[in-house]
Design an enzyme around this catalytic site. Structure first.
Site, PDB file in Angstrom:
ATOM      1  N   TYR A 733     -27.303  39.498 -34.834  1.00  0.00           N
ATOM      2  CA  TYR A 733     -25.960  38.952 -35.745  1.00  0.00           C
ATOM      3  C   TYR A 733     -26.490  39.353 -37.539  1.00  0.00           C
ATOM      4  O   TYR A 733     -25.708  38.339 -37.942  1.00  0.00           O
ATOM      5  CB  TYR A 733     -26.435  38.075 -35.658  1.00  0.00           C
ATOM      6  CG  TYR A 733     -25.435  37.478 -33.461  1.00  0.00           C
ATOM      7  CD1 TYR A 733     -24.431  37.842 -33.416  1.00  0.00           C
ATOM      8  CD2 TYR A 733     -26.530  37.721 -32.471  1.00  0.00           C
ATOM      9  CE1 TYR A 733     -23.748  37.449 -31.639  1.00  0.00           C
ATOM     10  CE2 TYR A 733     -25.752  37.332 -31.331  1.00  0.00           C
ATOM     11  CZ  TYR A 733     -24.768  37.594 -31.166  1.00  0.00           C
ATOM     12  OH  TYR A 733     -23.932  37.271 -30.117  1.00  0.00           O
ATOM     13  N   MET A 734     -27.765  39.009 -37.869  1.00  0.00           N
ATOM     14  CA  MET A 734     -27.636  39.200 -39.251  1.00  0.00           C
ATOM     15  C   MET A 734     -27.844  40.745 -39.499  1.00  0.00           C
ATOM     16  O   MET A 734     -28.516  41.034 -39.195  1.00  0.00           O
ATOM     17  CB  MET A 734     -29.340  38.004 -39.111  1.00  0.00           C
ATOM     18  CG  MET A 734     -29.323  36.952 -38.907  1.00  0.00           C
ATOM     19  SD  MET A 734     -31.176  36.185 -39.009  1.00  0.00           S
ATOM     20  CE  MET A 734     -31.979  37.925 -38.980  1.00  0.00           C
TER      21      MET A 734
END
Length: 782
Positions: A733-734
């Site tokens: 996600y990052m």
């Protein structure tokens, strides 16, 4: 050849000829100091090696071709490798079968230290292949034609597990031993291998489901006329005891057997673990076919305990290019089910599993170009939200008060997905899948208004449900807090909408009764091309990380922090993202034990520091008190060494089951002794073997301060993150470029933040400059 010619101009045949005559001395230019760029370089041996020598000599170096040079009367051959301090000198190279370079020192021959001989020949075969694969930079290569994932693809198929070997141990039914066929025995062994205190059989909710599903499939294998009819009369203890005994026997493995096992695994990896895609090597992710066994599932999966059947080659479909050779099926008497030539998909093999009837795929590994392109595209799409988020929020805020219930529910769901980072959710058949929930599938029972019974104008709602992978989401949201109301956040309006959606509904009714994931995602696509609820999660995770890191960099004293202290701040930012995305993990007994051990070590270090300060105080005040010294532990060290040697000898000599069990017990005893010796060393690490000077005591006190500080940081990091899965958000996600740029700006080694697996997966992100930022500009990169 002219002496000024470069090695690149030397014909290939000449290198082969030189390699074929090892007896002839070959001269090279004089060795020089490392700083000089004119030092002679060794050229690779271009002569093709046989397969038998593959592991040892693939990248062996041979001497450079001869160059004309002025020699002194005493010199007769080439020079040795250069060293840091040695001046340029000529030496004599004589015929030798040794690989270690030889140099002359004080008239005597002396082998150069091994540390100086570093290169690819010290790596094993898989490491050499990995290094070679890194030369392919997919982000600089041409893309395949539109709509295609590849043009040419070749691979070896999938590796199947070995067939079942019966152990002959009988289970009991109603107190009597029962004869079972190999197929029946294998099924019984699947259940016997389960931990009775584990998360499936040790849980009062899941155990009945597991046992019921297992026995249903077990009876189907046994047949209608079999004596086994009632699960309660089944006793799998004899098989369990046999399996536990085998675990102990396997621990008695010798170093030679361990090496042999590794060689077997490596052989399978070299055969099945790589694919040739458009002319370059790619690593295959899951080339081993799943073995049969009892299905476990996650959480309270309704099908846990059912038996996963063995997959045969006839069930497997291969996908490769038309020009590629179809790989041989290595299972005797079997053949592949089907051959496809579909370049629009990424999978290499496909089959259907029997538990849920879902298609399974063999695909390239996480560090492959396929996954890399997908990741970069995902993060760039999320970055586009930076330029569209204000428009999107304005749109759903306006509709939070719409007269249309459908529109109001759609706007509220968008607010929840944006601000609370919930997954979109969807309808599920709870008889086929675990009852996991997302935004659109929230039920009235998952919301508890005013959970603390504060009354009055309380705007709190407790959300409690099982999210993805059956992870519990339980948070109390105060919709009236500044976090959700400032800057026109409209948190209070969302609270009122939830009350309205739940009014006059049963606890099992959907909160968003007029909304489906399809309606939500179709609406999102009208606002921004390619926008989905998942893009919101990726955007929020990346933006949160970047904002949190920016805050720490702007704090006073940031530049004075050490790299280790900066990493702690990075992990704090990462934890904020993990909490936002509800990335949790269960605290294991091993984690708790590790924290307890670290806590005890910390207390020991603090006690030792006090003792050191007392010693310094006595020395400063001139008190002639005896300084405690280290105890001689040579005798204990010899005992441990003998115990370890005895265990090793017993392992090597063990032939029978009893001898192997005895060897394992001796090995565990020896390891315990080694552990206790380590603890003894730790308790007197602060002492000296002979009486120290005052300066030595002062220096050791400073060292102990650093040790204590470092351990306190380590304990805090482990304790803060024991229930939070930092890796999930970091992997999925990052945006990795945020972390890489942060490391470069703050002189933090990237390996302190990304493991090797992550560095390989995100190799495309490593070249970003320190000032790189996650914003709408990067979305233009595709």
């Amino acid at each position: 050849m002219d002496s000024s010619s470069s090695d690149d101009d030397v014909p290939l045949a000449r290198f082969k000829k030189a390699a074929a005559k090892p007896d002839k001395a070959v001269s090279s230019a004089p060795a020089a100091a490392k700083k000089k760029t004119t030092a002679a370089k060794k050229r690779p041996n271009y002569k093709e090696d046989s397969e038998d020598d593959d592991d040892d000599e693939d990248y062996a170096s041979s001497p450079a071709p001869p160059k004309k040079k002025k020699r002194s009367s005493s010199a007769s051959a080439s020079t040795a490798a250069s060293t840091k301090k040695k001046k340029a000198a000529t030496t004599t190279t004589k015929k030798s079968t040794k690989k270690t370079p030889v140099k002359k020192e004080n008239g005597k021959k002396k082998a150069a230290p091994k540390k100086e001989v570093k290169g690819l020949k010290q790596l094993d075969k898989s490491e050499r292949i990995s290094h070679a694969m890194q030369a392919y930079l997919w982000w600089n290569a041409d893309d395949p034609p539109k709509g295609q994932q590849w043009c040419k693809m070749e691979h070896a198929g999938v590796s199947f597990p070995e067939g079942y070997e019966p152990h002959g141990v009988k289970m009991r039914y109603d107190g009597k031993e029962v004869d079972l066929t190999p197929v029946e025995e294998e099924a019984a062994t699947f259940f016997a291998a389960m931990d009775p205190d584990g998360m499936h059989l040790g849980n009062s909710k899941t155990a009945p489901i597991f046992k019921k599903n297992f026995f249903t499939d077990f009876k189907a294998i046994l047949g209608k006329n079999h004596v086994i009819k009632d699960f309660k009369k089944c006793d799998f203890a004899p098989i369990t005891a046999h399996l536990n005994e085998q675990k102990i026997v396997r621990k008695a493995i010798t170093d030679a057997e361990r090496k042999q096992n590794k060689n077997v695994k490596d052989t399978a990896m070299f055969k099945f673990g790589y694919a040739l895609v458009d002319g370059h090597l790619e690593k295959v992710g899951n080339y081993n076919m799943e073995p049969p066994g009892a299905f476990r599932g996650r959480g309270e999966h309704p099908k846990m305990g059912k038996l996963k059947q063995r997959v045969d080659p006839e069930q497997v479909m291969l996908n490769l290019s038309e020009c590629a050779a179809v790989p041989m099926c290595h299972v005797p008497g079997h053949a592949w089910g089907d051959i496809r030539h579909n370049p629009t998909v990424q999978w290499l093999c496909s089959w259907t599993e029997n538990i849920n009837g879902q298609s399974k795929y063999m695909q390239l590994a996480a560090q492959s170009s396929f996954k890399g392109k997908s990741d970069r595209s995902k993060y760039n799409k999320a970055a586009r939200l930076c330029g569209n988020i204000d428009k999107i929020r304005k749109d759903y805020k306006k509709n939070l008060t719409s007269k249309s219930n459908e529109t109001r529910q759609l706007a509220t769901a968008m607010w929840v997905i944006d601000r609370l980072a919930l997954r979109v959710g969807g309808e599920k058949d709870t008889e086929e899948e675990a009852d996991t929930v997302g935004c659109c599938s929230l039920r009235v029972e998952h919301l508890k208004f005013d959970p603390n019974d504060e009354g009055g104008d309380s705007k709190e709602i407790e959300l409690e449900f099982l999210g993805k992978d059956s992870m519990l989401f339980k948070q109390t949201i105060d919709f009236g807090s500044a976090l959700y109301t400032e800057n026109n956040g409209m948190g209070e309006q969302v609270y009122e909408n939830f009350k309205r959606f739940c009014k006059k509904k049963k606890v099992t009714d959907d909160v968003f009764s007029d909304l489906t994931p399809t309606i939500l995602n179709n609406h999102l696509k009208t606002i921004m091309d390619g926008l989905s609820a998942k893009v919101f999660r990726t955007y929020n995770a990346s933006k949160t990380l970047q904002d949190e890191l920016m805050k720490t960099e702007e704090a006073k004293g940031w530049k004075r922090l050490t790299a280790a202290e900066k990493v702690v701040e990075y992990n704090n930012a990462n934890r904020e993202v993990a909490i936002l995305c509800n990335h949790q993990k269960t605290v294991s007994k091993a984690q708790e034990a590790t924290l307890d051990t670290l806590g005890e070590k910390l207390e020991t270090l603090k006690t030792q520091k006090k003792e050191l300060k007392k010693i310094l105080e006595n020395m400063t005040n001139g008190k002639k008190k005896k300084i405690p010294l280290k105890k001689n532990i040579k005798e204990e060290q010899e005992k441990v060494a003998k115990a370890l040697e005895k265990a090793k000898s017993m392992k090597e000599k063990a032939k029978t089951k009893e001898e192997k069990i005895a060897a394992t017990e001796q090995d565990e005893k020896a390891k315990q002794m080694r552990k206790e010796l380590g603890e003894l060393k730790f308790t007197q690490n602060h002492l000296w073997e002979k009486e120290p000077s005052k300066d030595q005591v002062v220096k050791k006190i400073e060292n102990w301060k650093e040790k204590i500080k470092k351990m306190e940081l380590n304990i805090k990091h482990k304790d803060d993150n024991k229930e939070v899965a930092l890796g999930t958000s970091k992997l999925n996600y990052m945006d990795p470029r945020i972390s890489v740029a942060w490391c470069k700006r703050n002189d933090v080694p990237i390996e302190k933040v990304f493991s090797k697996t992550m560095r390989d997966k995100f190799n495309w992100a490593m070249a970003v400059p320190p000032e790189w930022l996650f914003n709408e500009e990067i979305a233009k990169q595709g």
